[in-house]
Enzyme design. Sequence first.
Site, mmCIF file in Angstrom:
data_model
loop_
_atom_site.group_PDB
_atom_site.id
_atom_site.type_symbol
_atom_site.label_atom_id
_atom_site.label_comp_id
_atom_site.label_asym_id
_atom_site.label_seq_id
_atom_site.Cartn_x
_atom_site.Cartn_y
_atom_site.Cartn_z
ATOM 1 N N ASN A 15 -27.198 -19.052 27.495
ATOM 2 C CA ASN A 15 -27.939 -18.103 26.841
ATOM 3 C C ASN A 15 -29.355 -18.742 26.596
ATOM 4 O OD1 ASN A 15 -29.531 -16.676 25.009
ATOM 5 N ND2 ASN A 15 -27.791 -15.502 24.426
ATOM 6 N N ASP A 17 -32.259 -17.326 25.688
ATOM 7 C CA ASP A 17 -33.327 -16.701 24.713
ATOM 8 C C ASP A 17 -34.269 -17.524 24.159
ATOM 9 O OD1 ASP A 17 -31.621 -14.237 25.354
ATOM 10 O OD2 ASP A 17 -30.847 -14.090 23.411
ATOM 11 N N HIS A 18 -33.762 -18.714 23.649
ATOM 12 C CA HIS A 18 -34.651 -19.210 22.807
ATOM 13 C C HIS A 18 -35.721 -20.215 23.482
ATOM 14 C CE1 HIS A 18 -32.868 -17.461 19.358
ATOM 15 N NE2 HIS A 18 -31.586 -17.829 19.709
ATOM 16 N N ARG A 26 -46.081 -18.878 20.497
ATOM 17 C CA ARG A 26 -47.585 -19.020 21.100
ATOM 18 C C ARG A 26 -48.337 -18.122 21.893
ATOM 19 N NH1 ARG A 26 -50.022 -24.338 20.605
ATOM 20 N NH2 ARG A 26 -49.545 -24.919 18.325
ATOM 21 N N HIS A 51 -30.610 -11.809 25.875
ATOM 22 C CA HIS A 51 -30.590 -10.551 25.162
ATOM 23 C C HIS A 51 -31.882 -10.036 25.252
ATOM 24 C CE1 HIS A 51 -29.275 -8.843 20.894
ATOM 25 N NE2 HIS A 51 -29.551 -8.056 21.885
ATOM 26 N N ARG A 53 -33.853 -7.548 23.349
ATOM 27 C CA ARG A 53 -33.784 -7.187 22.164
ATOM 28 C C ARG A 53 -35.059 -5.949 22.194
ATOM 29 N NH1 ARG A 53 -30.846 -10.115 18.140
ATOM 30 N NH2 ARG A 53 -31.372 -8.557 16.575
ATOM 31 N N ARG A 57 -38.802 -9.798 20.922
ATOM 32 C CA ARG A 57 -39.000 -10.928 20.203
ATOM 33 C C ARG A 57 -39.006 -12.138 20.865
ATOM 34 N NH1 ARG A 57 -34.031 -11.557 15.579
ATOM 35 N NH2 ARG A 57 -34.696 -9.422 15.399
ATOM 36 N N HIS A 58 -38.001 -12.218 21.991
ATOM 37 C CA HIS A 58 -38.061 -13.294 22.872
ATOM 38 C C HIS A 58 -38.172 -12.877 24.295
ATOM 39 C CE1 HIS A 58 -33.720 -12.391 22.167
ATOM 40 N NE2 HIS A 58 -33.604 -13.202 21.178
ATOM 41 N N GLU A 78 -27.486 -8.873 27.657
ATOM 42 C CA GLU A 78 -26.895 -8.322 26.343
ATOM 43 C C GLU A 78 -28.086 -7.475 25.781
ATOM 44 O OE1 GLU A 78 -25.479 -12.820 24.517
ATOM 45 O OE2 GLU A 78 -27.014 -11.784 23.526
ATOM 46 N N THR A 109 -27.452 -11.647 16.090
ATOM 47 C CA THR A 109 -26.631 -10.614 15.952
ATOM 48 C C THR A 109 -25.673 -10.796 14.850
ATOM 49 O OG1 THR A 109 -27.133 -10.338 18.344
ATOM 50 C CG2 THR A 109 -25.051 -8.984 17.407
ATOM 51 N N GLU A 159 -16.293 -9.326 24.129
ATOM 52 C CA GLU A 159 -16.613 -10.938 23.849
ATOM 53 C C GLU A 159 -16.490 -10.843 22.234
ATOM 54 O OE1 GLU A 159 -20.212 -12.627 25.457
ATOM 55 O OE2 GLU A 159 -20.771 -13.613 23.599
ATOM 56 N N HIS A 198 -21.235 -16.827 20.083
ATOM 57 C CA HIS A 198 -21.999 -16.976 18.573
ATOM 58 C C HIS A 198 -21.992 -18.091 17.609
ATOM 59 C CE1 HIS A 198 -24.808 -15.486 15.756
ATOM 60 N NE2 HIS A 198 -25.251 -14.529 16.796
ATOM 61 N N GLY A 220 -25.860 -20.347 23.138
ATOM 62 C CA GLY A 220 -27.529 -20.437 23.413
ATOM 63 C C GLY A 220 -28.041 -21.442 22.561
HETATM 64 N N1 PXP Z 1 -23.039 -13.689 22.462
HETATM 65 C C1 PXP Z 1 -23.895 -12.834 22.008
HETATM 66 C C2 PXP Z 1 -23.363 -11.355 22.366
HETATM 67 C C3 PXP Z 1 -24.963 -12.897 21.358
HETATM 68 O O1 PXP Z 1 -25.657 -12.030 20.888
HETATM 69 C C4 PXP Z 1 -25.441 -14.129 21.065
HETATM 70 C C5 PXP Z 1 -26.768 -14.464 20.533
HETATM 71 O O2 PXP Z 1 -27.900 -13.957 21.232
HETATM 72 C C6 PXP Z 1 -24.702 -15.162 21.618
HETATM 73 C C7 PXP Z 1 -23.423 -15.003 22.659
HETATM 74 C C8 PXP Z 1 -25.213 -16.675 21.604
HETATM 75 O O3 PXP Z 1 -25.059 -17.048 20.358
HETATM 76 P P1 PXP Z 1 -25.751 -18.653 19.984
HETATM 77 O O4 PXP Z 1 -27.131 -18.654 20.414
HETATM 78 O O5 PXP Z 1 -25.497 -18.709 18.495
HETATM 79 O O6 PXP Z 1 -24.948 -19.423 20.689
#
Ligand code: PXP
Length: 251
Positions: A15, A17-18, A26, A51, A53, A57-58, A78, A109, A159, A198, A220
């Site tokens: 993942n 996202d971050h 920034r 994801h 959202r 936000r990301h 997601e 989440t 999941e 997660h 992620g």
């Molecule tokens: N799976 C789902 C459905 C999620 O919403 C997330 C967080 O976006 C993750 C996996 C990954 O979680 P983490 O970033 O804590 O590894």
Amino acid sequence: MSQSHPPPALRLGVNVDHVATLRQARGTDYPDPVEAGLVAIAAGADGITVHLREDRRHIQEQDVRRLMTAATVPVNLEMAAVDDMLALAEDVAPPRACLVPEKRQEVTTEGGLDVVGQHAVVTEACRRLAAVGTRVSLFVDADVAQLDAISATGAPAVEIHTGAYAEASGEQRSAEISRLRGFARAAAERGLEVHAGHGLRVANVGSVAAIPQIVELNIGHAIIADAVFHGLPAAIARMRRAMLAGRQMGD
Ligand code: PXP
């Protein structure tokens, strides 16, 4: 599990996202989550998860579209089961989608879908996504009481939300692992493909990887955090080693 029936291989969905979180902090055009996805693929990721959202936000819509063009492994989107997200998914037609509950104020989440309470909405979302060829998973808590409703949506995969396990310690942690095991077994018996994710880190992924019915982990935050110090390929390799060690422990 006996030596003659090894558990199926365990896929890693990374993942990104971050990476986008850092960019959005920034308002720059770097770091690019799509580039991160390509680096992750080169480092052996089996899938890339983002994801989108509702508050953006990301990850941004354009990231999803670019990733869909660039990625050589399945993209897992997601998303909340709401109309505008479904319309976008119908347009983009990602190979995979994971339906998640979304609250605007949450940091991440916080729980799984209430498939019993939201059955009609979730079923309709599954139908719309399946119609564009998207394979759907439902992000759910390890609650066997939801399994009848989950099966009835027609989603081929679940999941399991591992957040409660990731936050637990001591006896509570053992109880959470038992709950994950029981749910994974019951879900697989119903023919559902079982994923998990997660809060998973190198230090806690092993016990989840040891559950033989789980065939995919989506991870992620911990990978991206590790990448800050060691680089993304090394962070992915470390996570893979921990997954494999856990898988072999369960064998
Ligand atoms: N799976 C789902 C459905 C999620 O919403 C997330 C967080 O976006 C993750 C996996 C990954 O979680 P983490 O970033 O804590 O590894």
